[in-house]
Scaffold this motif. Sequence first.
Motif, PDB file in Angstrom:
ATOM      1  N   GLN A 185      91.724 146.267  32.204  1.00 33.59           N
ATOM      2  CA  GLN A 185      91.785 147.521  32.482  1.00 33.59           C
ATOM      3  C   GLN A 185      91.263 149.247  31.762  1.00 33.59           C
ATOM      4  OE1 GLN A 185      96.157 146.208  32.906  1.00 33.59           O
ATOM      5  NE2 GLN A 185      96.461 147.456  33.762  1.00 33.59           N
ATOM      6  N   HIS A 186      90.691 149.790  32.888  1.00 34.02           N
ATOM      7  CA  HIS A 186      89.874 151.000  32.607  1.00 34.02           C
ATOM      8  C   HIS A 186      91.166 151.993  32.483  1.00 34.02           C
ATOM      9  CE1 HIS A 186      86.335 153.925  32.580  1.00 34.02           C
ATOM     10  NE2 HIS A 186      86.359 153.728  30.992  1.00 34.02           N
ATOM     11  N   HIS A 187      91.161 152.678  33.833  1.00 30.00           N
ATOM     12  CA  HIS A 187      91.660 153.870  34.669  1.00 30.00           C
ATOM     13  C   HIS A 187      92.672 153.681  35.250  1.00 30.00           C
ATOM     14  CE1 HIS A 187      88.052 153.969  36.783  1.00 30.00           C
ATOM     15  NE2 HIS A 187      88.532 154.349  37.955  1.00 30.00           N
ATOM     16  N   MET A 188      92.753 154.518  35.581  1.00 35.31           N
ATOM     17  CA  MET A 188      93.962 154.414  37.113  1.00 35.31           C
ATOM     18  C   MET A 188      93.633 155.881  37.468  1.00 35.31           C
ATOM     19  SD  MET A 188      97.781 153.535  35.471  1.00 35.31           S
ATOM     20  CE  MET A 188      98.867 152.573  36.815  1.00 35.31           C
ATOM     21  N   CYS A 189      93.324 155.660  39.006  1.00 32.17           N
ATOM     22  CA  CYS A 189      93.351 156.462  40.133  1.00 32.17           C
ATOM     23  C   CYS A 189      94.160 156.649  41.343  1.00 32.17           C
ATOM     24  CB  CYS A 189      91.995 156.362  40.549  1.00 32.17           C
ATOM     25  SG  CYS A 189      91.688 158.014  41.990  1.00 32.17           S
ATOM     26  N   TYR A 190      94.471 158.251  40.910  1.00 32.22           N
ATOM     27  CA  TYR A 190      95.691 158.852  42.032  1.00 32.22           C
ATOM     28  C   TYR A 190      95.513 159.901  43.175  1.00 32.22           C
ATOM     29  CZ  TYR A 190      99.474 156.552  38.848  1.00 32.22           C
ATOM     30  OH  TYR A 190     100.123 155.962  37.752  1.00 32.22           O
ATOM     31  N   GLU A 191      95.797 159.968  44.350  1.00 32.00           N
ATOM     32  CA  GLU A 191      95.341 160.777  45.371  1.00 32.00           C
ATOM     33  C   GLU A 191      96.190 161.671  45.262  1.00 32.00           C
ATOM     34  OE1 GLU A 191      95.128 159.045  49.485  1.00 32.00           O
ATOM     35  OE2 GLU A 191      94.347 156.750  48.413  1.00 32.00           O
ATOM     36  N   VAL A 192      95.383 163.035  46.184  1.00 31.50           N
ATOM     37  CA  VAL A 192      95.873 164.426  45.948  1.00 31.50           C
ATOM     38  C   VAL A 192      95.036 164.847  47.492  1.00 31.50           C
ATOM     39  CG1 VAL A 192      96.603 164.640  43.411  1.00 31.50           C
ATOM     40  CG2 VAL A 192      93.657 165.351  44.274  1.00 31.50           C
ATOM     41  N   PRO A 193      96.412 165.512  47.739  1.00 36.77           N
ATOM     42  CA  PRO A 193      95.351 166.666  49.048  1.00 36.77           C
ATOM     43  C   PRO A 193      94.533 166.986  48.401  1.00 36.77           C
ATOM     44  CG  PRO A 193      97.677 167.116  48.098  1.00 36.77           C
ATOM     45  CD  PRO A 193      97.430 165.833  47.691  1.00 36.77           C
ATOM     46  N   ASP A 194      94.299 168.456  47.481  1.00 32.75           N
ATOM     47  CA  ASP A 194      93.162 169.097  46.792  1.00 32.75           C
ATOM     48  C   ASP A 194      93.050 168.767  45.116  1.00 32.75           C
ATOM     49  OD1 ASP A 194      92.535 171.456  45.703  1.00 32.75           O
ATOM     50  OD2 ASP A 194      92.501 172.327  48.582  1.00 32.75           O
ATOM     51  N   ILE A 195      91.496 169.252  45.486  1.00 33.86           N
ATOM     52  CA  ILE A 195      90.908 168.740  43.981  1.00 33.86           C
ATOM     53  C   ILE A 195      91.274 170.583  43.304  1.00 33.86           C
ATOM     54  CG2 ILE A 195      89.365 168.853  44.514  1.00 33.86           C
ATOM     55  CD1 ILE A 195      90.046 165.501  42.305  1.00 33.86           C
ATOM     56  N   HIS A 196      90.753 170.926  43.859  1.00 30.83           N
ATOM     57  CA  HIS A 196      90.703 172.394  42.799  1.00 30.83           C
ATOM     58  C   HIS A 196      92.815 172.603  43.040  1.00 30.83           C
ATOM     59  CE1 HIS A 196      86.864 172.302  43.398  1.00 30.83           C
ATOM     60  NE2 HIS A 196      86.760 172.111  45.076  1.00 30.83           N
ATOM     61  N   VAL A 197      93.345 172.531  43.631  1.00 32.63           N
ATOM     62  CA  VAL A 197      95.077 173.023  43.594  1.00 32.63           C
ATOM     63  C   VAL A 197      95.161 171.982  41.962  1.00 32.63           C
ATOM     64  CG1 VAL A 197      97.130 172.531  44.258  1.00 32.63           C
ATOM     65  CG2 VAL A 197      95.086 173.982  45.190  1.00 32.63           C
ATOM     66  N   ALA A 198      94.972 170.655  42.199  1.00 32.89           N
ATOM     67  CA  ALA A 198      95.116 169.894  41.061  1.00 32.89           C
ATOM     68  C   ALA A 198      94.237 169.294  39.837  1.00 32.89           C
ATOM     69  CB  ALA A 198      95.312 168.572  41.633  1.00 32.89           C
ATOM     70  N   LYS A 199      93.425 170.308  40.068  1.00 36.51           N
ATOM     71  CA  LYS A 199      92.734 170.609  38.390  1.00 36.51           C
ATOM     72  C   LYS A 199      93.566 172.456  37.975  1.00 36.51           C
ATOM     73  CE  LYS A 199      88.455 171.701  36.159  1.00 36.51           C
ATOM     74  NZ  LYS A 199      87.527 173.673  36.615  1.00 36.51           N
ATOM     75  N   ALA A 200      94.207 172.903  39.098  1.00 38.32           N
ATOM     76  CA  ALA A 200      93.986 173.888  38.057  1.00 38.32           C
ATOM     77  C   ALA A 200      95.944 173.458  37.729  1.00 38.32           C
ATOM     78  CB  ALA A 200      93.930 174.976  39.196  1.00 38.32           C
ATOM     79  N   GLU A 201      96.669 172.898  38.338  1.00 34.81           N
ATOM     80  CA  GLU A 201      97.858 172.149  37.916  1.00 34.81           C
ATOM     81  C   GLU A 201      97.656 171.645  36.575  1.00 34.81           C
ATOM     82  OE1 GLU A 201     100.519 171.922  42.144  1.00 34.81           O
ATOM     83  OE2 GLU A 201      99.955 169.723  41.368  1.00 34.81           O
ATOM     84  N   PHE A 202      97.066 170.829  36.488  1.00 32.25           N
ATOM     85  CA  PHE A 202      96.771 170.130  34.962  1.00 32.25           C
ATOM     86  C   PHE A 202      96.437 170.682  34.150  1.00 32.25           C
ATOM     87  CE2 PHE A 202      96.951 166.215  38.054  1.00 32.25           C
ATOM     88  CZ  PHE A 202      97.195 164.977  37.178  1.00 32.25           C
ATOM     89  N   GLU A 203      95.556 171.712  34.065  1.00 29.62           N
ATOM     90  CA  GLU A 203      95.054 172.924  33.124  1.00 29.62           C
ATOM     91  C   GLU A 203      95.738 173.681  32.861  1.00 29.62           C
ATOM     92  OE1 GLU A 203      90.510 172.915  33.337  1.00 29.62           O
ATOM     93  OE2 GLU A 203      91.233 174.145  34.854  1.00 29.62           O
ATOM     94  N   ALA A 204      97.065 174.319  33.593  1.00 28.14           N
ATOM     95  CA  ALA A 204      98.641 175.136  33.613  1.00 28.14           C
ATOM     96  C   ALA A 204      99.891 174.723  32.908  1.00 28.14           C
ATOM     97  CB  ALA A 204      99.253 175.137  34.934  1.00 28.14           C
ATOM     98  N   MET A 205      99.006 173.369  32.988  1.00 30.97           N
ATOM     99  CA  MET A 205     100.037 171.919  31.953  1.00 30.97           C
ATOM    100  C   MET A 205      99.525 171.283  30.516  1.00 30.97           C
ATOM    101  SD  MET A 205     101.873 170.181  35.030  1.00 30.97           S
ATOM    102  CE  MET A 205     100.687 168.515  36.008  1.00 30.97           C
ATOM    103  N   GLY A 206      98.580 172.167  30.279  1.00 33.19           N
ATOM    104  CA  GLY A 206      98.061 172.056  28.569  1.00 33.19           C
ATOM    105  C   GLY A 206      96.763 170.115  29.079  1.00 33.19           C
ATOM    106  N   LYS A 207      96.494 170.156  30.248  1.00 35.76           N
ATOM    107  CA  LYS A 207      96.335 168.800  30.495  1.00 35.76           C
ATOM    108  C   LYS A 207      94.739 168.724  29.935  1.00 35.76           C
ATOM    109  CE  LYS A 207      99.640 166.861  30.642  1.00 35.76           C
ATOM    110  NZ  LYS A 207     100.792 166.123  29.561  1.00 35.76           N
ATOM    111  N   LYS A 208      94.052 168.018  29.230  1.00 41.43           N
ATOM    112  CA  LYS A 208      92.623 168.047  29.114  1.00 41.43           C
ATOM    113  C   LYS A 208      91.699 167.560  29.749  1.00 41.43           C
ATOM    114  CE  LYS A 208      88.835 166.947  25.551  1.00 41.43           C
ATOM    115  NZ  LYS A 208      87.899 168.604  25.635  1.00 41.43           N
ATOM    116  N   VAL A 209      91.350 168.032  31.414  1.00 42.77           N
ATOM    117  CA  VAL A 209      90.706 168.017  32.207  1.00 42.77           C
ATOM    118  C   VAL A 209      89.085 167.402  31.885  1.00 42.77           C
ATOM    119  CG1 VAL A 209      89.602 168.453  34.786  1.00 42.77           C
ATOM    120  CG2 VAL A 209      91.694 168.588  33.651  1.00 42.77           C
TER     121      VAL A 209
END
Lengths: 144, 144
Positions: free
Chosen positions: B85-109
């Motif tokens: 098992q290498h990774h897990m992939c979740y769907e989001v409606p908008d990739i740019h919104v999701a990236k901004a949210e992860f970064e705002a939470m301090g996650k390393k994109v």
Amino acid sequence: MKLGPLNHVGVATPSIPESIAFYRDVMGATEIHEPFDMPAQGVKVCFVDTPAQDGGQGTQIELIEPLGEDSPIHGFLKANPKGGQHHMCYEVPDIHVAKAEFEAMGKKVLGEPRIGAHGTLIFFVHPKDMGGVLTEIMETPKDG
Amino acid sequence: MKLGPLNHVGVATPSIPESIAFYRDVMGATEIHEPFDMPAQGVKVCFVDTPAQDGGQGTQIELIEPLGEDSPIHGFLKANPKGGQHHMCYEVPDIHVAKAEFEAMGKKVLGEPRIGAHGTLIFFVHPKDMGGVLTEIMETPKDG
């Protein structure tokens, strides 16, 4: 056998409460079940639902935390202190038929079928025979 | 964000042909897609469908094999020669919104959104920030 639903992906964690906060606050999970202990298997368990493509019940995340000194999860967490993907669980209609089929194919079934986290019989198959994936086989609950 | 479908579980393998035989002959998969190369990501890819609980489209298995000398999968296979098992992939409606949210939470994109195996934009988030799970975020294809 015929490939059944991927019931859940087992994800080991050092802390179910912290993982619940992660899936709720970071990933946005809304259906998080009550954690419970499975002393016979040395784990504390918590299911997180993901939606299927059509909005129905998708594959679950099974959070597993060590329970007791002899928990089989301690070794995994020693190698992966933050946790990580631990196993994949597929459903079958009949656990005994499935066990006989895996054994007939020379796969190493780990122990006899026993009651799993969803209340039906399960067994594990050794990752060495399963492309490196520790694989749980679970009888589909009769109520769905 | 709101938790979307678990689109796929990425499973690394030293040989997609051998893994196809495994999922077909051992696990009983009937829907196995044509493998294809993703040179920009250094992987050869093959999707295996699992059925959802209601018989619809369930979470897929994404078989990934190294492509080229610089493939990021070589390191994983060195540590796990049989794959796993290498990774897990979740769907989001908008990739740019999701990236901004992860970064705002301090996650390393990891890098900018790029075209993934389903033809939509994806990015990965470092496992150190995701409970030890290398996590792919993928924009849901517009055709479903």
